[in-house]
Design an enzyme around this catalytic site. Structure first.
Site, PDB file in Angstrom:
ATOM      1  N   ARG A  91       0.822  -1.014  -0.076  1.00 11.74           N
ATOM      2  CA  ARG A  91       0.054   0.059  -0.070  1.00 11.74           C
ATOM      3  C   ARG A  91       0.837   1.270  -0.114  1.00 11.74           C
ATOM      4  NH1 ARG A  91      -2.816   2.925   4.876  1.00 11.74           N
ATOM      5  NH2 ARG A  91      -3.973   4.481   3.628  1.00 11.74           N
ATOM      6  N   HIS A 135      -2.789  10.881   1.219  1.00 16.04           N
ATOM      7  CA  HIS A 135      -2.381  10.466   2.516  1.00 16.04           C
ATOM      8  C   HIS A 135      -1.628  11.845   3.066  1.00 16.04           C
ATOM      9  CE1 HIS A 135      -0.873   7.138   5.236  1.00 16.04           C
ATOM     10  NE2 HIS A 135      -0.777   7.942   5.869  1.00 16.04           N
ATOM     11  N   GLU A 180      -7.601   8.128   6.166  1.00 17.69           N
ATOM     12  CA  GLU A 180      -7.712   8.884   7.594  1.00 17.69           C
ATOM     13  C   GLU A 180      -8.254  10.328   7.720  1.00 17.69           C
ATOM     14  OE1 GLU A 180      -4.677   8.143  10.317  1.00 17.69           O
ATOM     15  OE2 GLU A 180      -4.782   5.952  10.205  1.00 17.69           O
ATOM     16  N   ASN A 309      -7.976   1.364   9.821  1.00 17.83           N
ATOM     17  CA  ASN A 309      -6.463   1.598  10.436  1.00 17.83           C
ATOM     18  C   ASN A 309      -6.774   1.457  11.991  1.00 17.83           C
ATOM     19  OD1 ASN A 309      -5.513   1.894   8.005  1.00 17.83           O
ATOM     20  ND2 ASN A 309      -4.856   4.243   8.322  1.00 17.83           N
ATOM     21  N   TYR A 311      -4.656   1.207  15.719  1.00 18.18           N
ATOM     22  CA  TYR A 311      -3.691   1.375  16.730  1.00 18.18           C
ATOM     23  C   TYR A 311      -3.799   1.266  17.965  1.00 18.18           C
ATOM     24  CZ  TYR A 311      -1.054   2.716  12.535  1.00 18.18           C
ATOM     25  OH  TYR A 311      -0.464   3.053  11.287  1.00 18.18           O
ATOM     26  N   GLU A 379      -3.744  -0.453   8.084  1.00 20.16           N
ATOM     27  CA  GLU A 379      -2.547  -0.106   8.884  1.00 20.16           C
ATOM     28  C   GLU A 379      -2.710  -0.633  10.273  1.00 20.16           C
ATOM     29  OE1 GLU A 379      -1.426   4.234   9.286  1.00 20.16           O
ATOM     30  OE2 GLU A 379      -1.901   4.388   7.303  1.00 20.16           O
TER      31      GLU A 379
HETATM   32  C1  FCB Z   1      -1.660   6.844  11.115  1.00 15.77           C
HETATM   33  C2  FCB Z   1      -1.170   7.384   9.679  1.00 15.77           C
HETATM   34  C3  FCB Z   1       0.428   6.770   9.155  1.00 15.77           C
HETATM   35  C4  FCB Z   1       1.253   6.688  10.349  1.00 15.77           C
HETATM   36  C5  FCB Z   1       0.556   6.024  11.456  1.00 15.77           C
HETATM   37  C6  FCB Z   1       1.613   5.690  12.508  1.00 15.77           C
HETATM   38  O1  FCB Z   1      -2.314   7.710  11.522  1.00 15.77           O
HETATM   39  O2  FCB Z   1      -2.020   7.203   8.507  1.00 15.77           O
HETATM   40  O3  FCB Z   1       0.763   7.574   8.230  1.00 15.77           O
HETATM   41  O4  FCB Z   1       1.924   7.772  10.887  1.00 15.77           O
HETATM   42  O5  FCB Z   1      -0.624   6.573  12.001  1.00 15.77           O
END
Ligand code: FCB
Length: 478
Positions: A91, A135, A180, A309, A311, A379
């Protein structure tokens, strides 16, 4: 923010035992401004991130993306690394200011040529490119006339998307309009943490709406010219949100946080509406005058997939003490605060580690949106305080444990009935982590920024093993 807590040393050194579905795709992700460098080459125009990173005080250490990983020149080596890793898909994102240096007009042939070279070398290695069109590197010339606050930017984006698709559509199957939009609108125009660094109320909400409108208009343009087998989608950063305590105040606060983080994006994209809660919550900031007849139908164009995405999870408590003077209130001021539990593991970004949060998020999506399309995790990954040891190696067991846990969380979601088709690790290599600069490392490959040497970390070896296992299982099933 937080500090790194080193977890137990039971990191799975051997991939294996992760029962991903048959045909599940594994890949890695990056983004143009974070890796390319060469900001003044090939006819590229300036983006909002050039301006922002060159403004003193905006980015940690005064870092900029001027050189980054020098991927613009070293892409051949980076593609070879991916060939060695064995990924199904990569990607990448296209830098809008390489294609349209001023954000409008004819495509710059040198910009297209760079992505031709990149896409062709991926295909030679048998790696399927997945292209993100935006992006975060908006041409500065468009910010100068309002940026995403302006409705015209949505139209500009759709035109740019069509130029790129027209050129690469014969070789690229998977297309992601935006990465995002929450970050582009809220971090860009409300908290000011990201470019262009504004602190606004209505401006940030208008930006969110115009990003989504741009997504819808781009979907229509790409769909009108779609080739056989092409998949079109959008990537949202979403969070499982829960109240820190069962108190009515915390429950109400967590609804507001859920609105800002997820519903403001998922409801329009997946159901063609803004939630009632949006008008209540943002009353005083905007009357939603930027919403025109027909916009929501455009935004809700059918998706072939949703990119997610993930985290970290969000645990919310009511924080009326954080609410700004109404005259200064931004779109991010919701009287809420994220809490971290004492003693829990945090990444080098200060983000809590909770793989089960990904399962919760995916099942929440599945049960909230009956028409949910298939999902790709576009992500997931973590920052670690990596060190190069005396032998020149980088051992990163905390990253391995994180990735292993999150892939297992995906399997749990699949078992619970969520249609997840693939997973992209963030990131192939260490890179420019936006406002954090080069200090935060997310890569499977270590970058020595002084020499541009690439050193695959132990997580790279682990991920390669996982991919090989998955291939073997798929082939056995054939
Ligand atoms: C996300 C972003 C990516 C990267 C990660 C850690 O929010 O899409 O570009 O910075 O976080």
């Amino acid at each position: 923010m937080g500090h790194q807590v080193t977890g137990p040393t039971d990191a799975p050194q051997q991939a294996g035992g992760i029962e991903l579905p048959r045909g599940f795709e594994l890949g890695v992700a990056t983004a143009s401004y974070q890796i390319e460098g060469a900001v003044n080459e090939g006819g590229r125009g300036p983006s909002i991130w050039d301006t922002f990173s060159h403004t003193p005080g905006r980015v940690a250490g005064g870092d900029t993306g001027d050189v980054a990983c020098d991927h613009y020149h070293r892409y051949g080596q980076d593609v070879s690394l991916m060939g060695d890793l064995g990924v199904d898909s990569y990607r990448l994102s296209v830098a809008w200011p390489r294609i349209q240096p001023l954000g409008r007009g004819a495509a710059n042939p040198q910009g297209l040529a760079f992505y031709d070279r990149l896409v062709d070398s991926l295909l030679e290695q048998g790696i399927a490119p997945a292209v993100t069109l935006y992006h975060w590197d908006l041409p500065q010339a468009l910010e100068d006339v309002g940026g995403w606050r302006s409705r015209d930017t949505a139209q500009r984006f759709a035109e740019y998307a069509a130029l790129v698709h027209d050129h690469l559509g014969d070789r690229v199957q998977r297309w992601i309009t935006l990465n995002e939009p929450w970050c582009s609108s809220f971090l860009g125009y409300a908290t000011g943490r990201h470019a262009p660094g504004a602190h606004e109320g209505e401006g940030a909400l208008a930006a969110a709406h115009h990003l989504l409108l741009g997504h819808g208009l781009a979907m229509a343009a790409l769909r009108a010219d779609a080739r056989e087998g092409q998949q079109l989608g959008i990537t949202l950063n979403l969070q499982p949100v829960s109240p820190a305590t069962p108190s009515p105040e915390d429950v109400a606060a967590s609804w507001r946080a859920l609105l800002g983080a997820n519903l403001l994006f998922t409801d329009p994209v997946l159901e063609g509406r803004y939630p009632e809660l949006a008008r209540q919550t943002y009353a005083g900031l905007t009357d939603f005058g930027f919403l025109h007849d027909g916009d929501l139908a455009t935004i809700a164009a059918p998706l072939d997939f949703l990119g997610v995405n993930y985290y970290f999870p969000s645990r919310i408590k009511a924080a009326p003490y954080l609410q700004a003077d109404p005259a200064l209130r931004t779109a991010d001021d919701l009287g809420t605060e994220e809490v971290v539990t004492a003693g829990e593991e945090l990444t080098a970004m200060g983000w809590p580690v909770e793989p089960a949060g990904l399962t919760r998020l995916l099942t929440w999506l599945r049960y909230t949106y009956p028409a949910l399309p298939p999902i790709y995790i576009t992500e997931n990954g973590r920052a670690c305080d990596d060190v190069v040891d005396a032998d020149g190696q980088v051992d990163d067991p905390d990253r391995v444990r994180y990735l292993d846990g999150h892939l297992r969380a995906v399997v749990d979601a699949v078992d619970a009935g969520v249609d997840v088709r693939g997973y992209y690790c963030w990131s192939l290599m260490d890179n420019f982590e936006w406002a954090e600069g080069y200090g935060k490392r997310f890569g499977l490959v270590h970058i020595d920024y002084a020499t541009q040497e690439r050193i695959p970390k132990s997580s790279f070896t682990w991920f390669r093993g996982l991919i090989a296992d998955q291939r073997r299982r798929d082939e056995k099933d054939d």
